[in-house]
Design an enzyme around this catalytic site. Structure first.
Site, short mmCIF file in Angstrom:
data_model
loop_
_atom_site.label_atom_id
_atom_site.label_comp_id
_atom_site.label_asym_id
_atom_site.label_seq_id
_atom_site.Cartn_x
_atom_site.Cartn_y
_atom_site.Cartn_z
N HIS A 132 0.86 -1.20 0.00
CA HIS A 132 0.00 0.00 0.00
C HIS A 132 0.88 1.24 0.00
CE1 HIS A 132 0.99 -0.11 4.26
NE2 HIS A 132 0.51 1.11 4.39
N ARG A 133 2.12 1.07 0.46
CA ARG A 133 3.16 2.11 0.36
C ARG A 133 4.39 1.44 -0.24
NH1 ARG A 133 2.09 6.40 4.27
NH2 ARG A 133 0.32 7.31 3.21
N LYS A 137 9.84 -9.02 4.19
CA LYS A 137 10.87 -9.71 4.99
C LYS A 137 11.52 -10.77 4.12
CE LYS A 137 12.29 -9.72 9.31
NZ LYS A 137 12.18 -8.57 10.22
N LYS A 146 4.31 -2.22 11.75
CA LYS A 146 5.37 -1.48 12.44
C LYS A 146 5.61 -0.13 11.76
CE LYS A 146 8.74 -4.31 13.41
NZ LYS A 146 9.99 -5.09 13.48
N SER A 191 16.52 3.11 9.59
CA SER A 191 16.67 2.68 8.19
C SER A 191 16.06 3.73 7.26
CB SER A 191 15.95 1.36 7.95
OG SER A 191 16.77 0.27 8.32
#
Ligand code: GLU
Length: 474
Positions: free
Chosen positions: A69-70, A110, A98, A367
């Site tokens: 979605h992003r 991931k 998160k 990050s």
């Protein structure tokens, strides 16, 4: 470290069940919930690598994209002997939530490579990492605008540098190749403060927690972090930094450290730096001077303490041991250390849990800062540092001229504080974690029923994710 205990639910089911609790507080068009919870795609690759002795070995690895979605999607690369597809999918989902909780504009992903890194030489690990990276890059699963890996269990700056270099080799005309991965060495596109970022983030969340007396009271505690008795499981990158900062800077006492081969204990507090050095040298905590030792690490989780910090693996607190826990505050520094069933039981007992998707988000937050630095091709603070310094000096001079007195040292230090990269990273991280705490607190108290931290954190995440879906379309 304790072994994985069987749960009736898989890791990704456990995450979904927890997220589901938050959905009950949202009013959404039918079907949207299923779309948000679904893992968009999972790539499994198998590839051969030649070992030092001339043999070939085939490795299995995954990269899961939970939600785009992003974009880019973001999440670490885990190299471990227990990695499974379900685990990678669950961790990708946690990344989605998160990032939303801490307002980092990414979807969740991931990666995982099924390997026991200690069985391979550095040269072999480099060939394996580069080969894995080539597989992902060629299939569109790594790139600065699409999918950006980072360190996780079993990986660090070294592996990230190999990935960035592989990306650069395959995309020689990509100016932003450094932004294809975060957690790189500082000398090669990394950012100061990234290595310790998750541990720092935990410290900032706990400091904020102790600024809220009503929350502290809920956990049957009083005061601040000073003198609090902490049991910590895992002295890897996250656990080590969290324990170090909390004991050295906030006066907390690390009364037990649980590691792969057992638990060491000392009521007066363990010196974290020395334990880490001992562990690195002996590959064991057994025999650390001045500490009691027990080979049964799992028993360490059941020691009485003020805070239990879980910084090792998933599924460490399960139905098998949950009733033996003797703490009223659990901090999920690792991803998924408490299973859904155990979480339910702890909440029934009134134990406060600071959940993974919030409490360990410091890593991805820094990050994000690194990615922005890479895209802007300039170190934070480079333009303003001297100007700030000059400004501070002038303020001191003006004050001294006007009052005829010397500015006391503690104020002088603050006024002269250099806004260099590390100071800016820390400030940005502290602000991010505190703001997220406030958002979660508001969500907890929005109705008469006070929500637990996890449900409220997921509620905050889902609000933002659904907003994106509804505004932008699915
Ligand atoms: N592996 C870390 C995590 O689980 C960091 C991810 C990142 O920086 O992208 O949050």
């Amino acid at each position: 470290m304790t072994t994985l205990t069987r749960s009736r639910l898989s890791f990704s089911q456990s995450v979904n069940y927890m997220v589901n609790r938050a959905f009950e507080h949202l009013d959404l068009p039918p079907g949207l919930k299923e779309q948000i919870m679904a893992c968009n795609s999972v790539l499994q690759v198998q590839f051969p690598v030649r070992l030092d002795n001339g043999e070939y070995r085939t490795f299995t690895a995954w990269r899961a994209v939970h939600s785009d979605h992003r974009v880019p999607v973001k999440g670490g690369m885990r190299f471990a002997p227990h990695v499974r597809q379900d685990e990678v999918m669950a961790l990708a989902a946690l990344m989605t939530y998160k990032c939303a909780i801490v307002n980092v504009p990414y979807g969740g992903a991931k990666g995982g490579l099924l390997i026991s890194p200690r069985d391979y030489s550095d040269e072999e690990l480099e060939r394996i990492t580069r080969r894995f990276a080539r597989e992902l890059i060629s299939k569109g699963y790594i790139g600065p605008a699409v999918n950006v890996p980072a360190p996780d269990m079993g990986t660090g700056p070294r592996e990230m540098a190999w990935i960035a270099d592989t990306y650069k080799e395959m995309h020689p005309d990509e100016l932003n190749y450094f932004a294809s991965v975060t957690g790189k060495p500082v000398a090669n596109g990394g950012i100061r403060g990234r290595t310790e970022a998750t541990g720092r983030g935990i410290q900032y969340v706990l400091r904020e927690f102790f600024r809220h007396p009503e929350d502290v009271k809920m956990a049957d505690l009083t005061g601040d972090l000073d003198g609090k008795r902490i049991v910590i499981q895992g002295l890897g990158n996250v656990g080590y930094h969290a324990a170090k900062f909390l004991s050295e800077e906030d006066g907390a006492k690390i009364v037990a450290i649980i590691e792969r081969d057992g638990v060491i204990m000392n009521e007066k507090g363990l010196p974290v730096e020395a334990v880490k050095a001992y562990l690195t040298e002996h590959d064991s905590v057994q025999g650390f001077p001045g500490a009691a030792y027990d080979t049964d690490g799992a028993k360490g989780l059941e020691l009485a303490c003020d805070l239990l910090i879980l910084a090792a693996l998933e599924a460490q607190v399960t139905l098998d041991n949950v009733d033996n826990l003797k703490t009223s505050l659990v901090v999920e520094a690792a991803n998924g250390p408490v299973t859904f069933d155990a979480d339910t039981r702890l909440r029934q007992r009134g134990v406060v849990i600071l959940p993974d998707a919030f409490v360990n988000a410091g890593g991805v937050t820094v990050s994000y800062f690194e990615w922005i630095k890479n895209l802007s091709h300039i170190r934070f603070g480079r333009m303003a540092r001297r100007l700030d310094e000059q400004h501070g000096k002038r303020v001191i001079e003006a004050l001294e001229l006007m009052t005829g007195k010397k500015v006391p040292d503690e104020f002088r230090a603050d006024l002269m504080l250099q806004t260099d990269e590390l100071a800016l990273v820390r400030s940005g991280l502290d602000d991010t974690m505190r703001e997220a705490y406030q958002e979660i607190s508001e969500a907890r108290h929005r109705t008469n029923e006070v929500l637990d931290f996890r449900t409220a954190a997921y509620y905050v995440a889902l609000k933002k994710i659904t907003r994106t879906h509804l505004d932008m379309g699915v």
